[in-house]
Design a protein around this motif. Structure first.
Motif, PDB file in Angstrom:
ATOM      1  N   SER A 175       0.836  -1.210   0.000  1.00  0.00           N
ATOM      2  CA  SER A 175       0.000   0.000   0.000  1.00  0.00           C
ATOM      3  C   SER A 175       0.868   1.256   0.000  1.00  0.00           C
ATOM      4  O   SER A 175       0.555   2.239  -0.683  1.00  0.00           O
ATOM      5  CB  SER A 175      -0.910   0.007   1.235  1.00  0.00           C
ATOM      6  OG  SER A 175      -1.791  -1.095   1.232  1.00  0.00           O
ATOM      7  N   MET A 176       1.980   1.232   0.746  1.00  0.00           N
ATOM      8  CA  MET A 176       2.904   2.365   0.759  1.00  0.00           C
ATOM      9  C   MET A 176       3.482   2.604  -0.620  1.00  0.00           C
ATOM     10  O   MET A 176       3.543   3.757  -1.089  1.00  0.00           O
ATOM     11  CB  MET A 176       4.039   2.111   1.759  1.00  0.00           C
ATOM     12  CG  MET A 176       3.672   2.281   3.213  1.00  0.00           C
ATOM     13  SD  MET A 176       5.009   1.762   4.311  1.00  0.00           S
ATOM     14  CE  MET A 176       6.369   2.735   3.705  1.00  0.00           C
ATOM     15  N   ARG A 177       3.895   1.547  -1.281  1.00  0.00           N
ATOM     16  CA  ARG A 177       4.481   1.693  -2.610  1.00  0.00           C
ATOM     17  C   ARG A 177       3.448   2.194  -3.607  1.00  0.00           C
ATOM     18  O   ARG A 177       3.763   2.998  -4.496  1.00  0.00           O
ATOM     19  CB  ARG A 177       5.082   0.360  -3.069  1.00  0.00           C
ATOM     20  CG  ARG A 177       6.213  -0.136  -2.173  1.00  0.00           C
ATOM     21  CD  ARG A 177       7.109  -1.137  -2.876  1.00  0.00           C
ATOM     22  NE  ARG A 177       6.383  -2.287  -3.393  1.00  0.00           N
ATOM     23  CZ  ARG A 177       6.111  -3.387  -2.692  1.00  0.00           C
ATOM     24  NH1 ARG A 177       6.496  -3.465  -1.426  1.00  0.00           N
ATOM     25  NH2 ARG A 177       5.469  -4.392  -3.231  1.00  0.00           N
ATOM     26  N   ALA A 178       2.213   1.732  -3.451  1.00  0.00           N
ATOM     27  CA  ALA A 178       1.146   2.198  -4.342  1.00  0.00           C
ATOM     28  C   ALA A 178       0.880   3.686  -4.132  1.00  0.00           C
ATOM     29  O   ALA A 178       0.703   4.440  -5.104  1.00  0.00           O
ATOM     30  CB  ALA A 178      -0.124   1.395  -4.085  1.00  0.00           C
ATOM     31  N   LEU A 179       0.864   4.121  -2.877  1.00  0.00           N
ATOM     32  CA  LEU A 179       0.640   5.537  -2.582  1.00  0.00           C
ATOM     33  C   LEU A 179       1.780   6.386  -3.119  1.00  0.00           C
ATOM     34  O   LEU A 179       1.556   7.488  -3.649  1.00  0.00           O
ATOM     35  CB  LEU A 179       0.506   5.741  -1.067  1.00  0.00           C
ATOM     36  CG  LEU A 179       0.286   7.175  -0.578  1.00  0.00           C
ATOM     37  CD1 LEU A 179      -1.001   7.746  -1.153  1.00  0.00           C
ATOM     38  CD2 LEU A 179       0.252   7.233   0.949  1.00  0.00           C
ATOM     39  N   ASN A 182       1.209   6.538  -7.092  1.00  0.00           N
ATOM     40  CA  ASN A 182       0.073   7.362  -7.527  1.00  0.00           C
ATOM     41  C   ASN A 182      -1.013   7.281  -6.475  1.00  0.00           C
ATOM     42  O   ASN A 182      -1.687   6.257  -6.339  1.00  0.00           O
ATOM     43  CB  ASN A 182      -0.448   6.881  -8.887  1.00  0.00           C
ATOM     44  CG  ASN A 182      -1.466   7.825  -9.489  1.00  0.00           C
ATOM     45  OD1 ASN A 182      -2.389   8.280  -8.811  1.00  0.00           O
ATOM     46  ND2 ASN A 182      -1.311   8.131 -10.776  1.00  0.00           N
ATOM     47  N   GLY A 183      -1.196   8.364  -5.719  1.00  0.00           N
ATOM     48  CA  GLY A 183      -2.147   8.369  -4.609  1.00  0.00           C
ATOM     49  C   GLY A 183      -3.577   8.145  -5.053  1.00  0.00           C
ATOM     50  O   GLY A 183      -4.317   7.381  -4.421  1.00  0.00           O
ATOM     51  N   GLY A 190      -8.599   0.632  -3.623  1.00  0.00           N
ATOM     52  CA  GLY A 190      -9.077   0.222  -2.302  1.00  0.00           C
ATOM     53  C   GLY A 190      -8.105   0.475  -1.174  1.00  0.00           C
ATOM     54  O   GLY A 190      -8.352   0.032  -0.037  1.00  0.00           O
ATOM     55  N   VAL A 191      -7.004   1.187  -1.436  1.00  0.00           N
ATOM     56  CA  VAL A 191      -6.036   1.479  -0.378  1.00  0.00           C
ATOM     57  C   VAL A 191      -6.590   2.598   0.503  1.00  0.00           C
ATOM     58  O   VAL A 191      -7.046   3.628  -0.005  1.00  0.00           O
ATOM     59  CB  VAL A 191      -4.677   1.900  -0.975  1.00  0.00           C
ATOM     60  CG1 VAL A 191      -3.722   2.353   0.131  1.00  0.00           C
ATOM     61  CG2 VAL A 191      -4.076   0.760  -1.777  1.00  0.00           C
ATOM     62  N   VAL A 197      -0.992   7.214   5.262  1.00  0.00           N
ATOM     63  CA  VAL A 197      -0.322   8.488   5.547  1.00  0.00           C
ATOM     64  C   VAL A 197      -0.007   8.601   7.040  1.00  0.00           C
ATOM     65  O   VAL A 197       1.093   8.998   7.431  1.00  0.00           O
ATOM     66  CB  VAL A 197      -1.196   9.674   5.087  1.00  0.00           C
ATOM     67  CG1 VAL A 197      -0.683  10.985   5.686  1.00  0.00           C
ATOM     68  CG2 VAL A 197      -1.212   9.759   3.571  1.00  0.00           C
ATOM     69  N   ARG A 198      -0.971   8.227   7.872  1.00  0.00           N
ATOM     70  CA  ARG A 198      -0.744   8.300   9.323  1.00  0.00           C
ATOM     71  C   ARG A 198       0.385   7.366   9.751  1.00  0.00           C
ATOM     72  O   ARG A 198       1.236   7.739  10.565  1.00  0.00           O
ATOM     73  CB  ARG A 198      -2.038   7.963  10.078  1.00  0.00           C
ATOM     74  CG  ARG A 198      -3.084   9.066  10.045  1.00  0.00           C
ATOM     75  CD  ARG A 198      -4.192   8.800  11.038  1.00  0.00           C
ATOM     76  NE  ARG A 198      -4.987   7.636  10.692  1.00  0.00           N
ATOM     77  CZ  ARG A 198      -6.067   7.659   9.919  1.00  0.00           C
ATOM     78  NH1 ARG A 198      -6.498   8.808   9.421  1.00  0.00           N
ATOM     79  NH2 ARG A 198      -6.736   6.540   9.658  1.00  0.00           N
TER      80      ARG A 198
END
Length: 300
Positions: A175-179, A182-183, A190-191, A197-198
């Motif tokens: 999920s971090m790599r996906a964000l 491209n956020g 579905g991330v 971010v938190r």
């Protein structure tokens, strides 16, 4: 002269490895924050200071051992970072404000926080209690190593291994790599980007805090503005290593630490800070994207 240098070299290399480990740890959190969240958060240097002060008062007032004060400071600083991120940066993200807006907001917050810290604690250097860690030294192959140096190196190694395992081997890391990539696309997949971010804010601040505790332990000198000078080193490290590259931050941090110690030991301590920035200039001249950075792909 040459014989004396060769005799001192192993000890200086160890000292450089210890200092470089703290630089690398600090830069890892800075790199993670920039690489995933896409912001240069100038309050990050204050997290470095916060961690050192929390450990200081944890050991002095609460009588905690360094083994409890260090992780306790990291956790508390991480929680503080979540609050700062929610108050300062989340409104800007929702309005899709330009990157300069986040830079200016965190700059103002940093100036305010340092002013409050100075007003509260003064500018005097504070020191950890003598009994916080044993000052016994061990001699291995003619090289003197202290327990605090062992703690710094082992802590850095364990954190780096844990961080890489988290990023490469878990669903959260995906999920971090996906964000980071491209956020908006990550959100459509579905991330829970707010949760990511938190967590990134928490982990980054915890890394910065840990580096602050270890630097305070290594030099036994803690004061409010210690994070300010460290931010300059952090910028140098992530630019030399490559913006957003974790491996680059690790290598560059170690290289700068070793280079500074060798410069101080064999030339002059007055120019040790210049050594890292000369390396920064050379990197920008010959490889502007950093040692491990990749040039952006130009599309026709």
């Amino acid at each position: 002269m040459l014989a004396q240098i060769l005799q001192q070299l192993p000890q200086q290399l160890l000292n450089g490895l210890v200092l470089g480990s703290t630089y690398a740890l600090f830069a890892l959190g800075f790199t993670l924050m920039f690489g995933v969240l896409g912001v240069i958060n100038l309050t990050y240097g204050f997290y470095f200071t916060t961690g050192a002060f929390l450990a200081l008062y944890g050991t002095k007032l609460l009588g905690l051992s360094i083994w409890l004060a260090l992780p306790g400071a990291a956790i508390l600083t991480g929680l503080i970072a979540i609050l700062f991120d929610a108050a300062l940066l989340t409104p800007l993200r929702r309005k899709k404000a330009p990157e300069l807006a986040s830079l200016m907001v965190t700059l103002g917050a940093t100036l305010l926080l340092y002013s409050l810290a100075t007003a509260s604690f003064g500018t005097d250097i504070r020191r950890l209690p003598p009994a916080v860690i044993s000052h016994a030294a061990y001699t291995i192959g003619g090289v003197r190593v202290t327990l605090s140096q062992i703690l710094i190196i082992v802590t850095t190694v364990l954190i780096v291994v844990a961080l890489l395992s988290l990023i490469r081997g878990t669903r959260f890391g995906l999920s971090m790599r996906a964000l980071a990539e491209n956020g908006e696309a990550a959100q459509l997949m579905g991330v829970n980007t707010d949760a990511v971010v938190r967590m990134v804010s928490f982990i980054s601040a915890a890394l910065g805090s840990t580096a602050g505790v270890l630097i305070g332990l290594n030099f036994n000198a803690i004061q409010p503005y210690m994070g300010e000078s460290m931010m300059l080193k952090g910028f140098a490290v992530i630019i030399i290593g490559g913006l957003g590259d974790i491996k680059g931050a690790l290598v560059a941090g170690l290289v700068i630490g070793i280079l500074e110690v060798l410069t101080a030991g064999f030339i002059s301590s007055a120019v040790k800070d210049a050594a890292g920035f000369l390396l920064l200039v050379a990197t920008l001249w010959f490889r502007p994207v950093g040692l491990f950075g990749r040039a952006p792909v130009k599309r026709a």
